[in-house]
Design a protein around this motif. Sequence first.
Motif, PDB file in Angstrom:
ATOM      1  N   ASN A  71       0.951  -1.186   0.094  1.00 21.60           N
ATOM      2  CA  ASN A  71      -0.009   0.158   0.040  1.00 21.60           C
ATOM      3  C   ASN A  71       0.899   1.376   0.019  1.00 21.60           C
ATOM      4  O   ASN A  71       0.431   2.190  -0.603  1.00 21.60           O
ATOM      5  CB  ASN A  71      -1.008   0.040   1.183  1.00 21.60           C
ATOM      6  CG  ASN A  71      -1.836  -0.953   1.076  1.00 21.60           C
ATOM      7  OD1 ASN A  71      -2.393  -1.541   0.199  1.00 21.60           O
ATOM      8  ND2 ASN A  71      -2.549  -1.452   2.233  1.00 21.60           N
ATOM      9  N   PHE A 131      -5.334  -6.521  -5.772  1.00 22.17           N
ATOM     10  CA  PHE A 131      -5.576  -6.716  -4.267  1.00 22.17           C
ATOM     11  C   PHE A 131      -5.977  -8.065  -4.141  1.00 22.17           C
ATOM     12  O   PHE A 131      -6.552  -8.961  -5.007  1.00 22.17           O
ATOM     13  CB  PHE A 131      -6.879  -5.469  -4.031  1.00 22.17           C
ATOM     14  CG  PHE A 131      -6.532  -3.985  -4.274  1.00 22.17           C
ATOM     15  CD1 PHE A 131      -6.166  -3.397  -3.180  1.00 22.17           C
ATOM     16  CD2 PHE A 131      -6.780  -3.545  -5.487  1.00 22.17           C
ATOM     17  CE1 PHE A 131      -5.800  -2.238  -3.280  1.00 22.17           C
ATOM     18  CE2 PHE A 131      -6.318  -2.059  -5.740  1.00 22.17           C
ATOM     19  CZ  PHE A 131      -5.791  -1.635  -4.643  1.00 22.17           C
ATOM     20  N   PRO A 139       0.092  10.205  -5.863  1.00 26.27           N
ATOM     21  CA  PRO A 139      -1.052   9.649  -5.466  1.00 26.27           C
ATOM     22  C   PRO A 139      -1.354   8.201  -6.352  1.00 26.27           C
ATOM     23  O   PRO A 139      -0.684   8.118  -7.213  1.00 26.27           O
ATOM     24  CB  PRO A 139      -2.362  10.784  -5.821  1.00 26.27           C
ATOM     25  CG  PRO A 139      -1.746  11.474  -6.626  1.00 26.27           C
ATOM     26  CD  PRO A 139      -0.171  11.404  -6.301  1.00 26.27           C
ATOM     27  N   ALA A 140      -2.285   7.489  -5.814  1.00 33.02           N
ATOM     28  CA  ALA A 140      -2.235   6.088  -6.471  1.00 33.02           C
ATOM     29  C   ALA A 140      -2.560   6.207  -7.993  1.00 33.02           C
ATOM     30  O   ALA A 140      -1.646   5.148  -8.825  1.00 33.02           O
ATOM     31  CB  ALA A 140      -3.422   5.165  -5.794  1.00 33.02           C
ATOM     32  N   TYR A 141      -3.470   7.033  -8.357  1.00 32.41           N
ATOM     33  CA  TYR A 141      -3.629   7.115  -9.868  1.00 32.41           C
ATOM     34  C   TYR A 141      -2.712   7.622 -10.584  1.00 32.41           C
ATOM     35  O   TYR A 141      -2.404   6.931 -11.718  1.00 32.41           O
ATOM     36  CB  TYR A 141      -5.025   7.797  -9.911  1.00 32.41           C
ATOM     37  CG  TYR A 141      -4.845   9.190 -10.032  1.00 32.41           C
ATOM     38  CD1 TYR A 141      -4.519   9.902 -10.984  1.00 32.41           C
ATOM     39  CD2 TYR A 141      -4.738  10.025  -8.719  1.00 32.41           C
ATOM     40  CE1 TYR A 141      -4.419  11.354 -11.001  1.00 32.41           C
ATOM     41  CE2 TYR A 141      -4.715  11.264  -8.740  1.00 32.41           C
ATOM     42  CZ  TYR A 141      -4.323  12.316  -9.936  1.00 32.41           C
ATOM     43  OH  TYR A 141      -4.024  13.449  -9.937  1.00 32.41           O
ATOM     44  N   LYS A 189     -11.263  -5.979  -6.587  1.00 30.75           N
ATOM     45  CA  LYS A 189     -12.180  -4.354  -6.560  1.00 30.75           C
ATOM     46  C   LYS A 189     -12.623  -4.037  -7.974  1.00 30.75           C
ATOM     47  O   LYS A 189     -12.853  -3.167  -8.382  1.00 30.75           O
ATOM     48  CB  LYS A 189     -10.886  -3.287  -6.667  1.00 30.75           C
ATOM     49  CG  LYS A 189      -9.849  -3.453  -5.404  1.00 30.75           C
ATOM     50  CD  LYS A 189     -10.763  -3.066  -4.099  1.00 30.75           C
ATOM     51  CE  LYS A 189      -9.968  -3.243  -2.825  1.00 30.75           C
ATOM     52  NZ  LYS A 189     -10.791  -2.893  -1.681  1.00 30.75           N
ATOM     53  N   PHE A 197      -1.612   4.104  -2.003  1.00 29.02           N
ATOM     54  CA  PHE A 197      -2.652   3.674  -1.093  1.00 29.02           C
ATOM     55  C   PHE A 197      -2.623   4.194   0.296  1.00 29.02           C
ATOM     56  O   PHE A 197      -3.800   4.151   1.136  1.00 29.02           O
ATOM     57  CB  PHE A 197      -3.146   2.387  -1.316  1.00 29.02           C
ATOM     58  CG  PHE A 197      -3.806   2.063  -2.936  1.00 29.02           C
ATOM     59  CD1 PHE A 197      -5.015   2.325  -3.154  1.00 29.02           C
ATOM     60  CD2 PHE A 197      -2.872   1.962  -3.825  1.00 29.02           C
ATOM     61  CE1 PHE A 197      -5.677   2.274  -4.241  1.00 29.02           C
ATOM     62  CE2 PHE A 197      -3.540   1.626  -5.074  1.00 29.02           C
ATOM     63  CZ  PHE A 197      -4.533   1.830  -5.395  1.00 29.02           C
ATOM     64  N   ASP A 198      -1.462   4.409   0.815  1.00 30.36           N
ATOM     65  CA  ASP A 198      -1.127   4.598   2.177  1.00 30.36           C
ATOM     66  C   ASP A 198       0.041   5.570   2.182  1.00 30.36           C
ATOM     67  O   ASP A 198       0.919   5.527   1.200  1.00 30.36           O
ATOM     68  CB  ASP A 198      -1.013   3.444   2.901  1.00 30.36           C
ATOM     69  CG  ASP A 198      -1.053   3.736   4.744  1.00 30.36           C
ATOM     70  OD1 ASP A 198      -1.269   4.628   4.960  1.00 30.36           O
ATOM     71  OD2 ASP A 198      -0.632   2.663   5.538  1.00 30.36           O
ATOM     72  N   THR A 228       2.490   1.894  -3.515  1.00 32.12           N
ATOM     73  CA  THR A 228       1.529   2.195  -4.602  1.00 32.12           C
ATOM     74  C   THR A 228       0.813   3.351  -4.479  1.00 32.12           C
ATOM     75  O   THR A 228      -0.275   3.607  -5.156  1.00 32.12           O
ATOM     76  CB  THR A 228       0.533   1.015  -4.847  1.00 32.12           C
ATOM     77  OG1 THR A 228       0.039   0.507  -3.579  1.00 32.12           O
ATOM     78  CG2 THR A 228       1.762  -0.214  -5.549  1.00 32.12           C
ATOM     79  N   ARG A 245      -1.115  -2.498  -9.446  1.00 27.89           N
ATOM     80  CA  ARG A 245      -1.310  -3.537  -8.339  1.00 27.89           C
ATOM     81  C   ARG A 245      -2.704  -4.036  -8.500  1.00 27.89           C
ATOM     82  O   ARG A 245      -3.545  -3.494  -8.826  1.00 27.89           O
ATOM     83  CB  ARG A 245      -1.029  -2.775  -7.030  1.00 27.89           C
ATOM     84  CG  ARG A 245      -2.101  -1.900  -6.640  1.00 27.89           C
ATOM     85  CD  ARG A 245      -2.081  -1.664  -5.348  1.00 27.89           C
ATOM     86  NE  ARG A 245      -2.433  -2.916  -4.373  1.00 27.89           N
ATOM     87  CZ  ARG A 245      -2.517  -2.911  -3.146  1.00 27.89           C
ATOM     88  NH1 ARG A 245      -1.993  -2.009  -2.229  1.00 27.89           N
ATOM     89  NH2 ARG A 245      -2.517  -4.267  -2.670  1.00 27.89           N
TER      90      ARG A 245
END
Length: 304
Positions: free
Chosen positions: A76, A113, A100-102, A117, A81-82, A79, A111
């Motif tokens: 996370n 999950f 940011p993730a995008y 998703k 997400f955190d 990539t 990635r």
Amino acid sequence: MSSETTPTSKPVKSTGLHLGDAEPGCRKVDPILVADGVTRTFGGLTAVDVAHVEIPRGAITALIGPNGAGKTTFFNLLTGFDKPDSGTWQFDGRSLAHVPAYRVARMGLIRTFQLTKSLGLLSVLDNMKLGAKDQTGENLFRSLLPFLWRKQEQQIEAKAVELLTRFKLDAKQHDYAASLSGGQRKLLEMARALMSDPTLVMLDEPMAGVNPALTQSLLDHILDLKTQGMTVLFVEHDMHMVRHIADWVVVMAEGRIVAEGDPHSVMQDQAVIDAYLGAHHDTDLGAAHTSNVEAVKELIDDEQ
């Protein structure tokens, strides 16, 4: 003495991926992902404390470790997400800190999950088309002018159908994604990841919850990613899978990297044995760890 009874006669996979000794944080010949001093705490718990790690380009790397080792949290952080408490990390020479993730995905790092998703109320085909990047029709003004995006839309759909055919999901392309089985959703998520032509694919427990009938198909697709020139980093608890498809293995325990190496060497590393079995092997680990413990014991016996 026959090869069946000689411990040293078992072929060792030569990786040629690292420089110097295979040890935690060792340098790689051509790293695509490099992380330094990455930490993440939750209250008083340190979930990730990675001093240095490099992921080799063009290889399949497994990130393994017992439950609670920090593997998914580390995913996370890498990539977007955190957010980490500290640290720097680069993908293909570009810093990913505060990205940011995008945008990370647009840079070529995609990635999947552990819990898929997919958008259940969209068709399988529409889920695939969402994975394409740089779509002209995403712009509000241009979306009102079909002649600007129609040709690209046709190309995206053709690519989506081609990938669905490769993953044997083409017969399901007009079905709702919610109607797919758990294994089919894993295949859909992997296929959708390829819509953006990634350089590095990170898979979080790709085999979790997959029907055994689809396991071999997923394995073949992961190996095919490498054949197509992509780099793969995956989290997995199935030690047999790790041994058979991984070129390199990174082991986490209590948030830290405790071992690295080719699968043959890692399975015999005392740090790995301690991570899975505990420093005191007579400790009752509980039912949650039984399968991992037995797998490690069996693999160690196989290697010997």
